[in-house]
Design a protein around this motif. Structure first.
Motif, mmCIF file in Angstrom:
data_model
loop_
_atom_site.group_PDB
_atom_site.id
_atom_site.type_symbol
_atom_site.label_atom_id
_atom_site.label_comp_id
_atom_site.label_asym_id
_atom_site.label_seq_id
_atom_site.Cartn_x
_atom_site.Cartn_y
_atom_site.Cartn_z
ATOM 1 N N ASN A 268 11.140 -1.835 5.588
ATOM 2 C CA ASN A 268 10.842 -3.273 5.443
ATOM 3 C C ASN A 268 9.358 -3.613 5.336
ATOM 4 O O ASN A 268 9.006 -4.723 5.664
ATOM 5 C CB ASN A 268 11.398 -4.005 6.664
ATOM 6 N N LYS A 269 8.427 -2.695 4.970
ATOM 7 C CA LYS A 269 7.032 -3.120 5.104
ATOM 8 C C LYS A 269 6.008 -2.376 4.296
ATOM 9 O O LYS A 269 6.250 -1.360 3.768
ATOM 10 C CB LYS A 269 6.551 -3.031 6.544
ATOM 11 N N LEU A 270 4.704 -2.952 4.363
ATOM 12 C CA LEU A 270 3.609 -2.335 3.619
ATOM 13 C C LEU A 270 2.137 -2.641 3.935
ATOM 14 O O LEU A 270 1.376 -1.812 3.529
ATOM 15 C CB LEU A 270 3.799 -2.510 2.127
ATOM 16 N N GLN B 78 2.805 -10.299 5.809
ATOM 17 C CA GLN B 78 3.534 -9.713 4.694
ATOM 18 C C GLN B 78 2.770 -8.592 4.006
ATOM 19 O O GLN B 78 1.580 -8.402 4.213
ATOM 20 C CB GLN B 78 3.786 -10.801 3.659
ATOM 21 N N TYR B 79 3.516 -7.874 3.136
ATOM 22 C CA TYR B 79 2.949 -7.086 2.052
ATOM 23 C C TYR B 79 3.368 -7.810 0.772
ATOM 24 O O TYR B 79 4.532 -8.186 0.625
ATOM 25 C CB TYR B 79 3.503 -5.676 2.005
ATOM 26 N N TYR C 76 11.843 0.716 -4.383
ATOM 27 C CA TYR C 76 10.710 1.581 -4.043
ATOM 28 C C TYR C 76 10.596 2.793 -4.973
ATOM 29 O O TYR C 76 9.509 3.075 -5.497
ATOM 30 C CB TYR C 76 10.787 2.002 -2.584
ATOM 31 N N CYS D 48 6.454 -6.352 -0.891
ATOM 32 C CA CYS D 48 7.591 -6.038 -0.022
ATOM 33 C C CYS D 48 8.786 -6.915 -0.402
ATOM 34 O O CYS D 48 8.704 -8.142 -0.333
ATOM 35 C CB CYS D 48 7.199 -6.283 1.432
ATOM 36 N N CYS E 218 9.921 -9.311 2.461
ATOM 37 C CA CYS E 218 9.032 -10.471 2.613
ATOM 38 C C CYS E 218 9.322 -11.506 1.541
ATOM 39 O O CYS E 218 9.302 -12.722 1.806
ATOM 40 C CB CYS E 218 7.570 -10.037 2.511
#
Length: 315
Positions: A2-4, A71-72, A186, A75, A78
Motif C-alpha cells: 500500500n505505499k511509496l 501519500q505517494y 506495480y 500509489c 492513495c
C-alpha cells in the motif's frame, strides 16, 4: 503493497492544499441535524418547513472535513482516497512521503509506517479502506453525495448511501480494485528499470524533497520497486504483466459494466464506490507507459466509462 514516499533528515513538512473543484459555499441548515433530514429539507419536505411563529432555531453549518493525506503520488491505494475526495468536492492537504526514510510519518504515526494515512479532523486514520469509511460517515460528505443524486433516477431507482457504499456491486468492485487490480499495476509500471525510473519522475516536483533526496529516491527507489514488482509477479504467477492488466480491465468491462449495457457498475446514472475505487486505481498511473498502452486510447465500454469518470471525478 500500500505505499511509496517520505523525506529524510530534517525535512520541511510542506502541506499542499488541493482544491479538487471550485470552492463551494458553506451549507447552512436550521431545522435538520442528520443526513436524511438534510436531503429532505433540500427536497422541500413540508414536515421540515420552518414555523414562522416559532422561536428561531440556532443555525448549524455543515463544513467540509479537514483532511490531510500522507501519500505517494503513484500509489493506487492513495488514489482511491483522492478520487473519493475529488468526487465529493472536498479540498484536502497532502504531504508527499519519502519512500526511503518515511520521515514525514515517524514523528507521529506510531508503528504504522505505510501510506495512505489521513488526518481527518486531526484524528489519524490508517489505510485506504478506513479512510474512505471515515469520510463517508461525515455529514458534509453525505450531503454532497445526496445533492448529486437528487431528482435523478434510472429504471425508477435512485442512488442512496446504502447503494453507493454497500450494494453487492459496490463492495465487490471496491475490493477488486484494491486486491486484484492495484497489485497488478506495480509490475506494469516497473516492468523494466527504465519504466520504474519513469514512474518516479514525479519526485522532481515535490517541493519538500531536497535535490539529493530526489536523486536518491529516483535511483534507489526505482530499483527497489523493480525488485518488488518482480516478487509480485512471482507471487501471483504472472508471466506477462500487460496481459494480466488487460485481463483485469476486460473482466471489469464484462462483469462490472456488462459489456457497455451499464454506464457504471451501479447500473444507475451515478457511479458507486466501486466505480470510484476502480477509477482511482487506474488513474494513479496516468501519464505512464502502462496507462498509455492499456487505458488511454480505448474505444470500448471501459474507455467510455473512464472518460465519463474523468469528468465526474476530475471535472
Amino acid at each position: 503493497m500500500n505505499k511509496l514516499y517520505s523525506s529524510s533528515g530534517l525535512i520541511q513538512r510542506i502541506h499542499r492544499r488541493v482544491r479538487v473543484r471550485p470552492a463551494r459555499s458553506l451549507i447552512t441548515s436550521s431545522s435538520f441535524s442528520s443526513s436524511s433530514n438534510v436531503s429532505a429539507a433540500i427536497k422541500g419536505d413540508s414536515t421540515l418547513a420552518p414555523d414562522t411563529n416559532a422561536t428561531p432555531t440556532p443555525t448549524t453549518t455543515l463544513t467540509p472535513p479537514s483532511v490531510t493525506l500522507y501519500q505517494y503520488a503513484i500509489c493506487p491505494f492513495c488514489n482511491i482516497n483522492k478520487a473519493l475526495l475529488s468526487y465529493v468536492n472536498v479540498g484536502y492537504d497532502y504531504v508527499e512521503v519519502n519512500p526511503l526514510s518515511k520521515a514525514e510519518l515517524k514523528p507521529w504515526s506510531g508503528s504504522y509506517k505505510k501510506v495512505p494515512i489521513a488526518k481527518i479532523e486531526n484524528g489519524q486514520v490508517n489505510g485506504s479502506t478506513d479512510i474512505n469509511q471515515a469520510l463517508l460517515k461525515n455529514d458534509f460528505v453525505i450531503h454532497q453525495l445526496e445533492k448529486k443524486w437528487m431528482n435523478t433516477t434510472t429504471n425508477n431507482e435512485s442512488m442512496s448511501m446504502e447503494q453507493f457504499v454497500s450494494s453487492e456491486e459496490s463492495v465487490h468492485w471496491s475490493q477488486f480494485a484494491k486486491d486484484k487490480l492495484a497489485p497488478i499495476l506495480y509490475p506494469n509500471i516497473c516492468r523494466s528499470l527504465s519504466e520504474s525510473y519513469q514512474a518516479f519522475e514525479y519526485v522532481r516536483d515535490v517541493e519538500n524533497f531536497t535535490g539529493v533526496q530526489k536523486i536518491m529516491i529516483r535511483g534507489i527507489g526505482s530499483f527497489a520497486m523493480y525488485i518488488a514488482a518482480s516478487k509480485i509477479k512471482s507471487k501471483r504467477n504472472i508471466t506477462d504483466e500487460r496481459k494480466a492488466l488487460e485481463d483485469a480491465i476486460v473482466r471489469w468491462q464484462e462483469e462490472g459494466l456488462d459489456n457497455g449495457n451499464r454506464i457504471y457498475s451501479s447500473g444507475l446514472s451515478h457511479p458507486n464506490l466501486g466505480d470510484v475505487s476502480m477509477f482511482g486505481v487506474i488513474n494513479s498511473v496516468a501519464g505512464l507507459t502502462a496507462h498509455d498502452e492499456v487505458i488511454r486510447d480505448r474505444d470500448d465500454a471501459v474507455g467510455e466509462w473512464y472518460r465519463r469518470m474523468q469528468k465526474d471525478v476530475l471535472g
